[in-house]
Design a protein around this motif. Structure first.
Motif, PDB file in Angstrom:
ATOM      1  N   GLU A 341       0.844  -1.187   0.017  1.00 38.71           N
ATOM      2  CA  GLU A 341      -0.028   0.140  -0.002  1.00 38.71           C
ATOM      3  C   GLU A 341       0.890   1.277   0.097  1.00 38.71           C
ATOM      4  OE1 GLU A 341      -3.977  -1.862   2.420  1.00 38.71           O
ATOM      5  OE2 GLU A 341      -2.547  -0.320   3.405  1.00 38.71           O
ATOM      6  N   LYS A 342       2.018   1.266   0.805  1.00 39.73           N
ATOM      7  CA  LYS A 342       2.727   2.375   1.053  1.00 39.73           C
ATOM      8  C   LYS A 342       3.907   2.335  -0.246  1.00 39.73           C
ATOM      9  CE  LYS A 342       0.877   3.768   4.589  1.00 39.73           C
ATOM     10  NZ  LYS A 342       0.118   5.140   4.595  1.00 39.73           N
ATOM     11  N   LEU A 343       4.055   1.455  -0.712  1.00 42.31           N
ATOM     12  CA  LEU A 343       5.607   1.273  -1.666  1.00 42.31           C
ATOM     13  C   LEU A 343       5.448   0.793  -2.931  1.00 42.31           C
ATOM     14  CD1 LEU A 343       8.340   0.438   0.982  1.00 42.31           C
ATOM     15  CD2 LEU A 343       7.519   2.928   0.217  1.00 42.31           C
ATOM     16  N   SER A 344       4.118   0.049  -3.107  1.00 42.52           N
ATOM     17  CA  SER A 344       3.890  -0.465  -4.427  1.00 42.52           C
ATOM     18  C   SER A 344       4.757  -1.589  -4.576  1.00 42.52           C
ATOM     19  CB  SER A 344       3.930   0.624  -5.421  1.00 42.52           C
ATOM     20  OG  SER A 344       2.800   1.310  -5.297  1.00 42.52           O
ATOM     21  N   LEU A 345       5.473  -2.264  -3.556  1.00 43.56           N
ATOM     22  CA  LEU A 345       6.256  -3.479  -3.813  1.00 43.56           C
ATOM     23  C   LEU A 345       5.429  -4.745  -3.983  1.00 43.56           C
ATOM     24  CD1 LEU A 345       9.311  -2.438  -1.446  1.00 43.56           C
ATOM     25  CD2 LEU A 345       8.907  -2.103  -3.837  1.00 43.56           C
ATOM     26  N   LEU A 346       5.940  -5.587  -4.547  1.00 46.14           N
ATOM     27  CA  LEU A 346       5.326  -6.744  -4.870  1.00 46.14           C
ATOM     28  C   LEU A 346       5.595  -7.883  -3.801  1.00 46.14           C
ATOM     29  CD1 LEU A 346       5.515  -5.569  -7.578  1.00 46.14           C
ATOM     30  CD2 LEU A 346       5.374  -8.029  -8.617  1.00 46.14           C
ATOM     31  N   PRO A 347       4.328  -8.425  -3.046  1.00 44.38           N
ATOM     32  CA  PRO A 347       4.395  -9.305  -1.850  1.00 44.38           C
ATOM     33  C   PRO A 347       4.815 -10.525  -2.306  1.00 44.38           C
ATOM     34  CG  PRO A 347       1.975  -8.437  -2.166  1.00 44.38           C
ATOM     35  CD  PRO A 347       3.051  -8.115  -3.349  1.00 44.38           C
ATOM     36  N   THR A 348       5.182 -11.279  -1.545  1.00 41.52           N
ATOM     37  CA  THR A 348       5.694 -12.789  -1.611  1.00 41.52           C
ATOM     38  C   THR A 348       4.740 -13.806  -1.343  1.00 41.52           C
ATOM     39  OG1 THR A 348       6.943 -13.062   0.570  1.00 41.52           O
ATOM     40  CG2 THR A 348       8.246 -12.262  -1.381  1.00 41.52           C
ATOM     41  N   ARG A 349       3.572 -13.488  -0.478  1.00 43.46           N
ATOM     42  CA  ARG A 349       2.689 -14.150  -0.245  1.00 43.46           C
ATOM     43  C   ARG A 349       1.482 -14.282  -1.277  1.00 43.46           C
ATOM     44  NH1 ARG A 349       3.047 -16.816   4.643  1.00 43.46           N
ATOM     45  NH2 ARG A 349       4.844 -16.148   6.180  1.00 43.46           N
ATOM     46  N   LYS A 350       1.233 -15.443  -1.366  1.00 49.13           N
ATOM     47  CA  LYS A 350      -0.029 -15.578  -2.487  1.00 49.13           C
ATOM     48  C   LYS A 350      -1.359 -14.908  -2.008  1.00 49.13           C
ATOM     49  CE  LYS A 350       0.716 -20.141  -2.446  1.00 49.13           C
ATOM     50  NZ  LYS A 350       1.051 -21.439  -2.843  1.00 49.13           N
ATOM     51  N   SER A 351      -1.471 -14.909  -0.804  1.00 47.77           N
ATOM     52  CA  SER A 351      -2.793 -14.636  -0.040  1.00 47.77           C
ATOM     53  C   SER A 351      -2.750 -13.183  -0.105  1.00 47.77           C
ATOM     54  CB  SER A 351      -3.073 -15.023   1.418  1.00 47.77           C
ATOM     55  OG  SER A 351      -1.860 -14.495   1.986  1.00 47.77           O
ATOM     56  N   VAL A 352      -1.680 -12.244  -0.198  1.00 48.59           N
ATOM     57  CA  VAL A 352      -1.815 -10.822  -0.190  1.00 48.59           C
ATOM     58  C   VAL A 352      -2.424 -10.441  -1.578  1.00 48.59           C
ATOM     59  CG1 VAL A 352      -0.417  -8.922   0.382  1.00 48.59           C
ATOM     60  CG2 VAL A 352       0.046 -11.005   1.767  1.00 48.59           C
ATOM     61  N   TYR A 353      -2.176 -10.926  -2.454  1.00 45.32           N
ATOM     62  CA  TYR A 353      -2.307 -10.614  -3.819  1.00 45.32           C
ATOM     63  C   TYR A 353      -4.024 -10.568  -3.979  1.00 45.32           C
ATOM     64  CZ  TYR A 353       2.329 -10.721  -5.772  1.00 45.32           C
ATOM     65  OH  TYR A 353       3.561 -10.441  -5.976  1.00 45.32           O
ATOM     66  N   GLU A 354      -4.548 -11.248  -2.953  1.00 44.43           N
ATOM     67  CA  GLU A 354      -6.144 -11.270  -3.110  1.00 44.43           C
ATOM     68  C   GLU A 354      -6.760 -10.389  -2.149  1.00 44.43           C
ATOM     69  OE1 GLU A 354      -7.617 -13.237  -5.051  1.00 44.43           O
ATOM     70  OE2 GLU A 354      -5.401 -13.960  -5.549  1.00 44.43           O
ATOM     71  N   MET A 355      -6.065  -9.561  -1.487  1.00 44.44           N
ATOM     72  CA  MET A 355      -6.424  -8.345  -0.568  1.00 44.44           C
ATOM     73  C   MET A 355      -6.693  -7.209  -1.570  1.00 44.44           C
ATOM     74  SD  MET A 355      -3.838  -8.592   2.458  1.00 44.44           S
ATOM     75  CE  MET A 355      -3.806  -9.986   3.683  1.00 44.44           C
ATOM     76  N   PRO A 356      -8.036  -6.650  -1.247  1.00 45.48           N
ATOM     77  CA  PRO A 356      -8.440  -5.445  -2.270  1.00 45.48           C
ATOM     78  C   PRO A 356      -7.451  -4.491  -2.509  1.00 45.48           C
ATOM     79  CG  PRO A 356     -10.134  -6.075  -0.775  1.00 45.48           C
ATOM     80  CD  PRO A 356      -8.832  -6.922  -0.299  1.00 45.48           C
ATOM     81  N   SER A 357      -6.751  -3.965  -1.511  1.00 45.01           N
ATOM     82  CA  SER A 357      -5.869  -2.857  -1.792  1.00 45.01           C
ATOM     83  C   SER A 357      -4.774  -3.251  -2.653  1.00 45.01           C
ATOM     84  CB  SER A 357      -5.405  -2.409  -0.568  1.00 45.01           C
ATOM     85  OG  SER A 357      -4.728  -3.319   0.229  1.00 45.01           O
ATOM     86  N   VAL A 358      -4.314  -4.464  -2.645  1.00 47.55           N
ATOM     87  CA  VAL A 358      -3.171  -5.018  -3.515  1.00 47.55           C
ATOM     88  C   VAL A 358      -3.720  -5.153  -4.929  1.00 47.55           C
ATOM     89  CG1 VAL A 358      -1.468  -6.698  -3.664  1.00 47.55           C
ATOM     90  CG2 VAL A 358      -1.816  -5.817  -1.493  1.00 47.55           C
ATOM     91  N   LYS A 359      -4.869  -5.943  -4.703  1.00 45.08           N
ATOM     92  CA  LYS A 359      -5.257  -6.398  -6.255  1.00 45.08           C
ATOM     93  C   LYS A 359      -5.672  -5.274  -6.860  1.00 45.08           C
ATOM     94  CE  LYS A 359      -8.234  -9.799  -6.118  1.00 45.08           C
ATOM     95  NZ  LYS A 359      -9.461 -10.494  -5.919  1.00 45.08           N
ATOM     96  N   ASP A 360      -6.074  -4.158  -6.217  1.00 39.79           N
ATOM     97  CA  ASP A 360      -6.268  -2.938  -7.169  1.00 39.79           C
ATOM     98  C   ASP A 360      -5.129  -1.999  -7.297  1.00 39.79           C
ATOM     99  OD1 ASP A 360      -8.844  -3.582  -7.255  1.00 39.79           O
ATOM    100  OD2 ASP A 360      -9.463  -2.565  -5.492  1.00 39.79           O
ATOM    101  N   ASN A 361      -3.858  -2.434  -6.952  1.00 37.74           N
ATOM    102  CA  ASN A 361      -2.836  -1.691  -7.030  1.00 37.74           C
ATOM    103  C   ASN A 361      -2.005  -1.648  -8.386  1.00 37.74           C
ATOM    104  OD1 ASN A 361       0.331  -1.153  -7.091  1.00 37.74           O
ATOM    105  ND2 ASN A 361      -0.072  -0.391  -5.138  1.00 37.74           N
ATOM    106  N   GLU A 362      -2.121  -0.436  -8.931  1.00 32.10           N
ATOM    107  CA  GLU A 362      -1.728  -0.502 -10.641  1.00 32.10           C
ATOM    108  C   GLU A 362      -0.481  -1.001 -10.953  1.00 32.10           C
ATOM    109  OE1 GLU A 362      -1.687   2.765 -14.394  1.00 32.10           O
ATOM    110  OE2 GLU A 362      -1.173   3.404 -12.287  1.00 32.10           O
ATOM    111  N   MET A 363       0.682  -0.716 -10.216  1.00 29.84           N
ATOM    112  CA  MET A 363       1.919  -1.034 -10.361  1.00 29.84           C
ATOM    113  C   MET A 363       2.085  -2.607 -10.045  1.00 29.84           C
ATOM    114  SD  MET A 363       3.414   1.262 -11.541  1.00 29.84           S
ATOM    115  CE  MET A 363       2.946   2.698 -11.997  1.00 29.84           C
TER     116      MET A 363
END
Length: 423
Positions: A341-363
């Motif tokens: 949310e703060k830095l637009s860096l890519l998570p390493t956990r699969k579950s985080v990509y399903e969180m709305p704020s991450v899924k909607d992040n353009e970068m």
């Protein structure tokens, strides 16, 4: 500027959020024996200037759940961190308890005995949730010495306005990029590409784009001096000679970012770590002028290296229990969400990509496909040593003191001295 957003408010906000996540839900991890955690955890963070305030706030949030633990946050410049850790760990003096390790460093540090194996510790929490490609760099000789913190790859950053004014499309190959360079210069005054000639990591997209690799670690064969390596050096040289690209043998990171932010170049090959830095520039402060696409390809498919950062525990730490818990916290799904949310860096956990704020992040949407297809580097103890020969030969090729053929051969010869059992 986005980089200077009310730092106090940022730290306070992240501290409150970190309090809520409190080190994850603890599911499935081994809890420490002997009562409440205490003492100091020294954390060496290698993030850049645009990221470090976020990481400092997140790291210090660990103390909300463990109030008797003091987190000593130290930001160590990336260029100094590898040697500084080796000197401290090798001398058994001044090493951190936890370090943010570049993915290629883990096997090297583990081979030297500087990292604690993490099996059976709280640090390895919900490991099935990690992206397989992100977890690939965390093991050495059958043991786990790190957990994945963020993953990344390289992409093509481009100035949407400049490409539109020039009437060109985002290039899918380096040949297309070269072809579009004249229109970009004539219509906008900008150079098409900033080519990083100072850092050998940026050589890899050219090599992978020709279907090549540095080595075949499984069969123990050096591959960089085959035809694909020659073509990679030749492509870089041609882009500079044709004035489709500008380059610099020193300070490439800062110069590339400045050129992109100021609009003196239309494109640059870069990674997610520079998204916030790019957005601080006059070209990208407002609107959605920053675009990201896969790196151009060569005669083969587009290819970009698997990168990222891990968290490792120093084997000589005097506070291993708290250090394992700190690593668990910093790699938890909630902390990864806050980081994205703060830095637009890519998570390493699969579950985080399903969180709305991450899924909607353009970068994240831009970079995730590139990460999914990224080329795994050789996760061998000597892996980090394979870059210096490339750096030397890149400089020679770009300055005209060596041909692509000579550079590829010299790099291969250097590899066989490093990897004595490789053909």
């Amino acid at each position: 500027m986005r980089r200077g957003i009310a730092a106090t408010a940022l730290v306070a906000g992240l501290a409150l959020a970190a309090t809520a996540c409190g080190g994850g839900d603890g599911g499935g991890s081994n809890q420490e024996s002997g009562g409440e955690l205490s003492g100091t955890v020294t954390f060496w963070d290698t993030s850049n200037d645009a990221e470090k305030a976020t990481y400092k706030a997140l790291a210090e949030g660990f103390t909300k759940k463990h109030p008797k633990v003091t987190v000593k946050y130290v930001n160590v410049p990336f260029g100094d961190a590898n040697a500084k850790f080796k000197n401290a760990a090798g001398g058994n003096s001044g090493a951190p308890d936890v370090m943010r390790t570049e993915v290629a460093w883990v096997a090297d540090f583990a081979n030297l005995g500087y990292l604690a194996p993490l099996e059976g510790t709280p640090a390895l929490d919900k490991t099935d949730d990690y992206l397989p490609q992100a977890a690939g760099s965390t093991t050495f000789n059958g043991k786990t010495y790190a957990v994945p913190q963020v993953t990344d790859s390289l992409g093509l950053f481009y100035n949407k306005r400049l490409l539109k004014e020039a009437g060109v499309k985002v290039p899918a190959t380096f040949a297309e990029l070269k072809e579009s360079a004249k229109k970009i210069k004539e219509k906008t005054g900008a150079t098409a590409l900033y080519l990083r000639g100072d850092d050998p990591y940026w050589f890899l997209p050219y090599l992978y784009g020709e279907g090549g690799d540095m080595v075949d670690a499984r069969d123990k064969v050096v591959e960089i001096d085959d035809e694909s390596g020659v073509k990679a050096f030749a492509t870089m040289k041609d882009l500079v000679d044709s004035k489709a690209a500008i380059t610099d043998a020193t300070d490439g990171q800062e110069n590339q970012l400045k050129a992109l932010k100021d609009g003196t170049v239309a494109m640059a090959i870069d990674g997610p770590w520079d998204i916030e830095g790019a957005r601080a520039g006059k070209e990208f402060k407002t609107g959605d002028n920053l675009g990201v696409a896969p790196v151009p390809g060569g005669s083969a498919a587009q290819g970009s290296p698997q990168g990222g950062w891990n968290l490792s525990v120093y084997a000589g730490s005097a506070n291993l229990k708290a250090s394992y818990e700190f690593v668990k916290y910093m790699s938890s799904a909630e902390v990864q969400r806050l980081t994205t949310e703060k830095l637009s860096l890519l998570p390493t956990r699969k579950s985080v990509y399903e969180m709305p704020s991450v899924k909607d992040n353009e970068m994240v949407r831009f970079f995730k496909p590139a990460v999914d297809k990224a080329v795994q580097r050789p996760w061998i103890a000597e892996g980090n040593s394979l870059f210096e020969p490339i750096k030397v030969q890149m400089n020679k090729v770009l300055t005209g003191s060596s041909t692509p053929e000579q550079a590829a051969k010299a790099t291969g010869d250097a590899y066989r001295k490093i990897l004595k059992d490789y053909k």
